[in-house]
Design an enzyme around this catalytic site. Structure first.
Site, PDB file in Angstrom:
ATOM      1  N   CYS A 332     -46.827  27.017 -22.924  1.00  0.00           N
ATOM      2  CA  CYS A 332     -48.223  27.626 -22.087  1.00  0.00           C
ATOM      3  C   CYS A 332     -49.571  26.913 -22.558  1.00  0.00           C
ATOM      4  CB  CYS A 332     -48.183  29.208 -22.686  1.00  0.00           C
ATOM      5  SG  CYS A 332     -49.402  30.070 -21.650  1.00  0.00           S
ATOM      6  N   HIS A 435     -42.771  31.653 -21.844  1.00  0.00           N
ATOM      7  CA  HIS A 435     -42.792  32.072 -23.017  1.00  0.00           C
ATOM      8  C   HIS A 435     -41.316  32.655 -23.339  1.00  0.00           C
ATOM      9  CE1 HIS A 435     -46.797  31.798 -24.602  1.00  0.00           C
ATOM     10  NE2 HIS A 435     -47.217  32.347 -23.348  1.00  0.00           N
TER      11      HIS A 435
END
Length: 498
Positions: A332, A435
């Site tokens: 991310c 994630h």
């Protein structure tokens, strides 16, 4: 008094509110009672994505699992994600509405309360019991005005409260009595009992203190919960660095910098718990050990955290790490840092502007107001293998990848696949927006093999979490006065264990 709702408040942060609520959720679920978790206001950088694409605190997603439910935005209607020392992104019913400084949010609480009230009412209509988790401590004098997280909520909905304290921190009687003393008369009456958490030692040596506490306050001690070594439930915000597990002879060293605005560090729990991995969280000014794999984590403020990395000397460390054959993974915000440029023209994460990235991947990122929130599945392509992957996306950035740069993941969408992430030409540096990727056993095994660990074991993380919830519930069955808890919920005559 609202008998369908029971609230757990704590004398301090990390007193055990989240774990007690999760354990009680599983206890009631075992007894066939339809129960849901609820946290009116959460402040945390660990979040989860619901099936409908809303964002809630990760602790409530775990509590939902304990109830046998899918997470829903009503379980955490207000989520605050800090982006500076004085400001946070405000998320209402799963969607970001604005970045606010503390003073502005204090005025906004009248609006936030409407979301809290609506969600609580919906849950009460749908479930037989609602278990509520407070935030921090109810004795924060400066935060009592317009409070929606602790006693302000309990007073408005008229529900009973259990107060929990952590004896392992020391001063447990002062914590309980002091908290009680700082509450108003009506709030004191609302507390129906105490729970003492993380006790180790001979309970007989504690008994005189328990007797004194009950005599002094006129309130019962509902339970003394033992310290559960090796218990794993995902942390709401604090980083747990010391798992109680036995390491294998051959381990892979993984280093993760603890960024000032690190988000979703729960990504690394499967690695932290893996017997063949030695995970090192490295904070500011701490020595950086040699590593087989370095992972740059998510961040709520990517450009400021990248500046912090450089100021801390991580750029030189990474260059040396790669020169000696180490692997580098970005997740991310960490993935965005690996690229060539990061632009924040709207000032979403601080001062508007543009920063040079680390330059390891041919990518450019532009932060935009619309946040990507979705659960995804697909395939991870690494080291000549393709394995199934699932995870979730929470990011504001749109990343452009140069033509010819291979993707790390192919995501499944309606009647097509789309690429995610990027790999360097030599596959020494990779990045992804996903994630939760290490929650898939095959992904963990493949990433560890890519990083240099042949014969890596598969870690079934979901089952580990389920085992932790069941262990916690078993502990409550043994050490908590559940008859009293059921009476507080007006469930005294409900079903026996099933």
């Amino acid at each position: 008094m609202t008998q369908k709702t029971l609230m757990v408040q704590g004398t301090t942060s990390d007193a055990g509110k989240s774990t007690l609520v999760a354990g009680l959720c599983r206890v009631l679920q075992r007894r066939g009672i339809a129960v849901a978790p609820f946290k009116p206001q959460n402040m945390a950088l660990n979040s989860a994505v619901t099936a409908a694409g809303g964002e809630i605190g990760r602790a409530q997603a775990v509590q939902a699992q304990a109830c046998g439910l899918n997470p829903h935005v009503d379980m955490n209607p207000v989520l605050l994600k800090p982006c500076s020392d004085t400001g946070a992104q405000v998320i209402i019913h799963g969607r970001a509405v604005s970045n606010m400084e503390a003073g502005r949010y204090h005025d906004y609480k009248t609006v936030a309360w409407q979301a809290v009230a609506e969600s609580h009412q919906r849950l009460c209509h749908q479930y037989e019991a609602v278990l509520v988790e407070g935030a921090g401590s109810p004795a924060e004098i400066n935060l009592r005005d317009r409070d929606i997280a602790n006693m302000g909520f309990a007073e408005r909905v008229d529900c009973p409260v259990i107060l929990i304290a952590d004896i392992d921190k020391g001063g447990v009687f002062a914590h309980l009595v002091g908290t009680l003393a700082l509450l108003s008369e009506s709030e004191q009456a609302r507390i129906k009992g105490f729970v003492i958490n993380r006790f180790r030692g001979d309970i007989a040596l504690l008994q005189s203190g328990l007797d004194w506490l009950e005599d002094y306050t006129g309130k019962p001690v509902l339970g003394v919960l033992p310290y559960l070594h090796g218990l794993h439930l995902e942390a709401e915000d604090a980083i747990n660095e010391e798992p109680d597990i036995e390491r294998a002879d051959r381990v892979l060293d993984v280093v993760v910098p603890v960024l000032p605005h690190i988000s979703n560090h729960t990504d690394f729990d499967p690695l932290r718990l893996h017997p063949q991995v030695r995970l090192h969280f490295v904070g500011p000014d701490q020595p950086r050990p040699p590593a087989d794999l370095v992972i740059l984590p998510g961040s709520k403020a990517v450009r400021p955290d990248l500046h912090w990395l450089r100021a801390q000397g991580w750029e030189d460390y990474l260059q040396r790490h790669l020169r000696y054959g180490g692997k580098l993974l970005g997740i991310c915000g960490g993935y965005q840092m690996l690229g060539e440029r990061i632009a924040d023209p709207l000032g979403l994460e601080g001062e508007a502007g543009e920063s040079a990235g680390l330059g390891y991947l041919p990518t450019r990122t532009r932060l935009e107001a619309e946040k990507a929130l979705r659960n995804v599945t697909g395939e991870l392509m690494l080291a000549g293998e393709r394995v199934p992957i699932s995870g979730y996306e929470i990011h504001s950035g749109v990343t452009e990848v140069a033509d010819g740069c291979p993707a790390l993941v192919q995501l499944e969408q309606v009647q097509k696949t789309v690429p995610d992430g990027a790999c360097s030409e030599d596959e020494q540096v990779v990045g992804t927006y996903l994630h939760g990727l290490f929650e898939t056993p095959e992904v963990t095994r493949l990433v560890l093999r890519w990083a240099g660990l042949d014969g890596a074991q598969a870690l079934h993380y979901h089952q580990l979490r389920e085992d932790g919830i069941n262990r916690l519930a078993d502990t409550l069955e043994q050490h908590l006065d559940l008859d009293a808890v059921m009476a507080l919920l007006d469930l005294s005559g409900e079903r026996a264990d099933v």
